[in-house]
Design a protein around this motif. Structure first.
Motif, short mmCIF file in Angstrom:
data_model
loop_
_atom_site.label_atom_id
_atom_site.label_comp_id
_atom_site.label_asym_id
_atom_site.label_seq_id
_atom_site.Cartn_x
_atom_site.Cartn_y
_atom_site.Cartn_z
N ASP A 98 1.15 -39.17 16.91
CA ASP A 98 0.21 -40.09 17.55
C ASP A 98 0.95 -41.15 18.36
O ASP A 98 0.37 -42.17 18.72
CB ASP A 98 -0.72 -40.74 16.51
CG ASP A 98 0.06 -41.52 15.45
OD1 ASP A 98 1.31 -41.55 15.51
OD2 ASP A 98 -0.59 -42.12 14.57
N LYS A 99 2.24 -40.90 18.65
CA LYS A 99 3.07 -41.91 19.31
C LYS A 99 3.51 -41.45 20.69
O LYS A 99 3.67 -40.24 20.95
CB LYS A 99 4.29 -42.23 18.45
CG LYS A 99 3.94 -42.82 17.07
CD LYS A 99 5.18 -43.03 16.23
CE LYS A 99 4.85 -43.74 14.92
NZ LYS A 99 3.92 -42.93 14.08
N THR A 100 3.74 -42.42 21.57
CA THR A 100 4.30 -42.13 22.90
C THR A 100 5.71 -42.69 23.05
O THR A 100 6.37 -42.43 24.04
CB THR A 100 3.40 -42.73 24.01
OG1 THR A 100 3.28 -44.14 23.80
CG2 THR A 100 2.03 -42.07 24.01
N SER A 143 0.87 -34.75 31.65
CA SER A 143 0.05 -35.59 32.52
C SER A 143 0.90 -36.36 33.52
O SER A 143 2.04 -36.75 33.23
CB SER A 143 -0.75 -36.56 31.66
OG SER A 143 -1.45 -37.49 32.48
N ALA A 145 0.08 -39.21 34.34
CA ALA A 145 0.06 -40.55 33.76
C ALA A 145 0.97 -40.53 32.53
O ALA A 145 0.56 -40.13 31.44
CB ALA A 145 -1.36 -40.94 33.37
N ALA A 147 2.01 -42.50 30.38
CA ALA A 147 1.65 -43.22 29.16
C ALA A 147 0.84 -42.38 28.19
O ALA A 147 0.74 -42.70 27.01
CB ALA A 147 0.87 -44.49 29.52
N SER A 148 0.26 -41.28 28.66
CA SER A 148 -0.59 -40.45 27.79
C SER A 148 0.14 -39.25 27.21
O SER A 148 -0.45 -38.50 26.43
CB SER A 148 -1.82 -39.98 28.57
OG SER A 148 -1.44 -39.16 29.66
N ASN A 149 1.40 -39.04 27.57
CA ASN A 149 2.16 -37.89 27.06
C ASN A 149 2.76 -38.23 25.69
O ASN A 149 3.62 -39.11 25.58
CB ASN A 149 3.26 -37.50 28.04
CG ASN A 149 2.69 -36.95 29.33
OD1 ASN A 149 1.73 -36.19 29.31
ND2 ASN A 149 3.28 -37.33 30.46
N LEU A 150 2.32 -37.51 24.68
CA LEU A 150 2.70 -37.82 23.30
C LEU A 150 4.09 -37.27 22.95
O LEU A 150 4.61 -36.38 23.63
CB LEU A 150 1.67 -37.22 22.34
CG LEU A 150 0.25 -37.78 22.42
CD1 LEU A 150 -0.69 -36.97 21.53
CD2 LEU A 150 0.22 -39.26 22.04
N ARG A 171 9.61 -35.58 24.01
CA ARG A 171 8.58 -36.15 24.89
C ARG A 171 8.87 -35.71 26.31
O ARG A 171 10.03 -35.71 26.76
CB ARG A 171 8.55 -37.68 24.81
CG ARG A 171 7.37 -38.30 25.58
CD ARG A 171 7.16 -39.76 25.22
NE ARG A 171 5.97 -40.29 25.84
CZ ARG A 171 5.96 -41.03 26.96
NH1 ARG A 171 7.11 -41.35 27.56
NH2 ARG A 171 4.82 -41.47 27.47
N ASN A 173 7.61 -35.89 30.48
CA ASN A 173 6.84 -36.49 31.56
C ASN A 173 7.09 -35.72 32.85
O ASN A 173 7.97 -34.85 32.92
CB ASN A 173 7.25 -37.95 31.77
CG ASN A 173 6.74 -38.86 30.67
OD1 ASN A 173 5.56 -38.85 30.35
ND2 ASN A 173 7.64 -39.65 30.09
#
Length: 357
Positions: A98-100, A143, A145, A147-150, A171, A173
């Protein structure tokens, strides 16, 4: 200029002129006709049912390419979508956190045991869709965006118990110019490694190893038709690591059909045998684009209650249409079980051109 010098100079000029003609950009590229067919022993390598290699086959070129199936960790999709696959051939399991913030993930605040293998139907969610559907990857579409990539946790060694030394946090991006930006580290490491993964239109995926960086795995996307490998698959609704799976190059236009010409007792059906099948029979074939059109159906390793046959299934063969329209018939000859004369990990196949493009 004396006569000898003049002759030598003229000869050099002539050679240069000929060389220029031979390398003109407008010369036609020779067309190589597709193979008429062949027999191959696929080089799966050591390991028998746990054979080390995945083997890619290009029928029209009579070529096989063996690749260590554990040589990569993630595959980055090179077509329109931003998707990343796990190494199903080594049964990698993964789950979203549940973290980015990748530095915020460690083994004390994240349950890595959820990645352990088991027979519950819920375990299928830890693996990419076995039908090869790119919308069914464990890692969600990357994504724009960021900030939404977990952050995801990824287990790299298949088994019922989890060793944190085999678990990575990841992670991903998007970067500039269609690139992917990968951040990764072992679950408790604080020093995060970064890699830029560039999209390459020549291949379906760009493959990356956590320990070796970018690696070559699949041949060019137009240079293979099927791959024989061990891979995460399913038995009903249960996740299972299958040996001797055969997948078609479904993301790049290859299609296939299964033809069963005998029933369980060996009696002929209304379908032609492998020897009888030719271009005149193509109208009865329905080509399917599913990755698993062949799958495990060509062989059996244990007898069934109503059918004791084990080994290569002698009642069937396959018809393959490649990306440019060449059509081949394919049958499996041996797999190394039930005293069929073969060696496990080195399946034997035969294919013949039915219709050229």
């Amino acid at each position: 200029m004396n006569t000898l010098t003049r002759i030598t100079s003229l000869g050099l000029i002539t050679l240069l002129a000929l060389s220029s003609c031979e390398t003109r950009g407008d010369d036609p590229i020779p067309v190589v006709p597709p193979s008429e067919g062949s027999k191959l022993t696929l080089q799966g390598g050591a390991g028998e049912s746990d054979a080390a290699n995945a083997v890619y086959v290009d029928f029209s070129a009579d070529k096989q390419t063996s690749v260590d199936r554990k040589s990569w960790s993630l595959g980055f999709y090179n077509q329109d979508a931003y998707r990343v696959i796990l190494n199903n051939q080594a049964a990698y399991a993964a789950k979203a956190t549940d973290k980015t913030d990748i530095l915020a993930v460690n083994s004390t605040n994240t349950d890595i045991n959820v990645l352990a293998y088991g027979f519950g139907p819920e375990k299928l969610a830890n693996y990419d869709g076995t039908d090869g559907d790119m919308s069914k990857t464990v890692i969600a579409e990357i994504s724009a965006a960021g900030a939404s990539n977990l952050v995801y946790i990824v287990n790299t060694v298949h088994g019922g118990k989890i060793d944190k030394e085999n678990v990575y946090k990841v992670r991903i991006n998007r970067g500039n110019s269609n690139d992917y930006i990968l951040e990764y580290a072992k679950i408790d490491e604080k020093q995060i490694q970064k890699a830029t993964i560039k999209k390459d239109a020549k291949t379906t995926f760009t493959f990356f190893s956590f320990t070796g960086g970018t690696v070559q795995v699949e041949p060019a996307k137009d240079s293979w038709d099927i791959v024989w490998t061990k891979s995460m698959f399913h038995t009903g609704a249960l996740a299972y690591a299958f040996s001797d799976l055969v997948f078609i190059n479904h993301l790049n236009g290859v299609s296939a059909a299964e033809v069963i010409f005998q029933d369980k007792s060996g009696k002929s059906t209304d379908q032609p045998s492998y020897e009888e099948f030719d271009a005149s029979k193509l109208s009865s074939i329905e080509f399917l684009k599913g990755r698993n059109t062949i799958g495990s159906s060509w062989r059996r390793t244990t007898a069934m209650k109503d059918d004791p046959r084990v080994g290569v299934m002698p009642d069937r063969y396959y018809v393959i249409r490649d990306q440019v329209g060449n059509i081949y018939k394919l049958r499996f000859l041996a797999m190394g079980v039930n005293n069929d004369g073969g060696k496990r990990g080195y399946p034997e196949i035969e294919y013949k051109l039915v219709k050229g493009k």
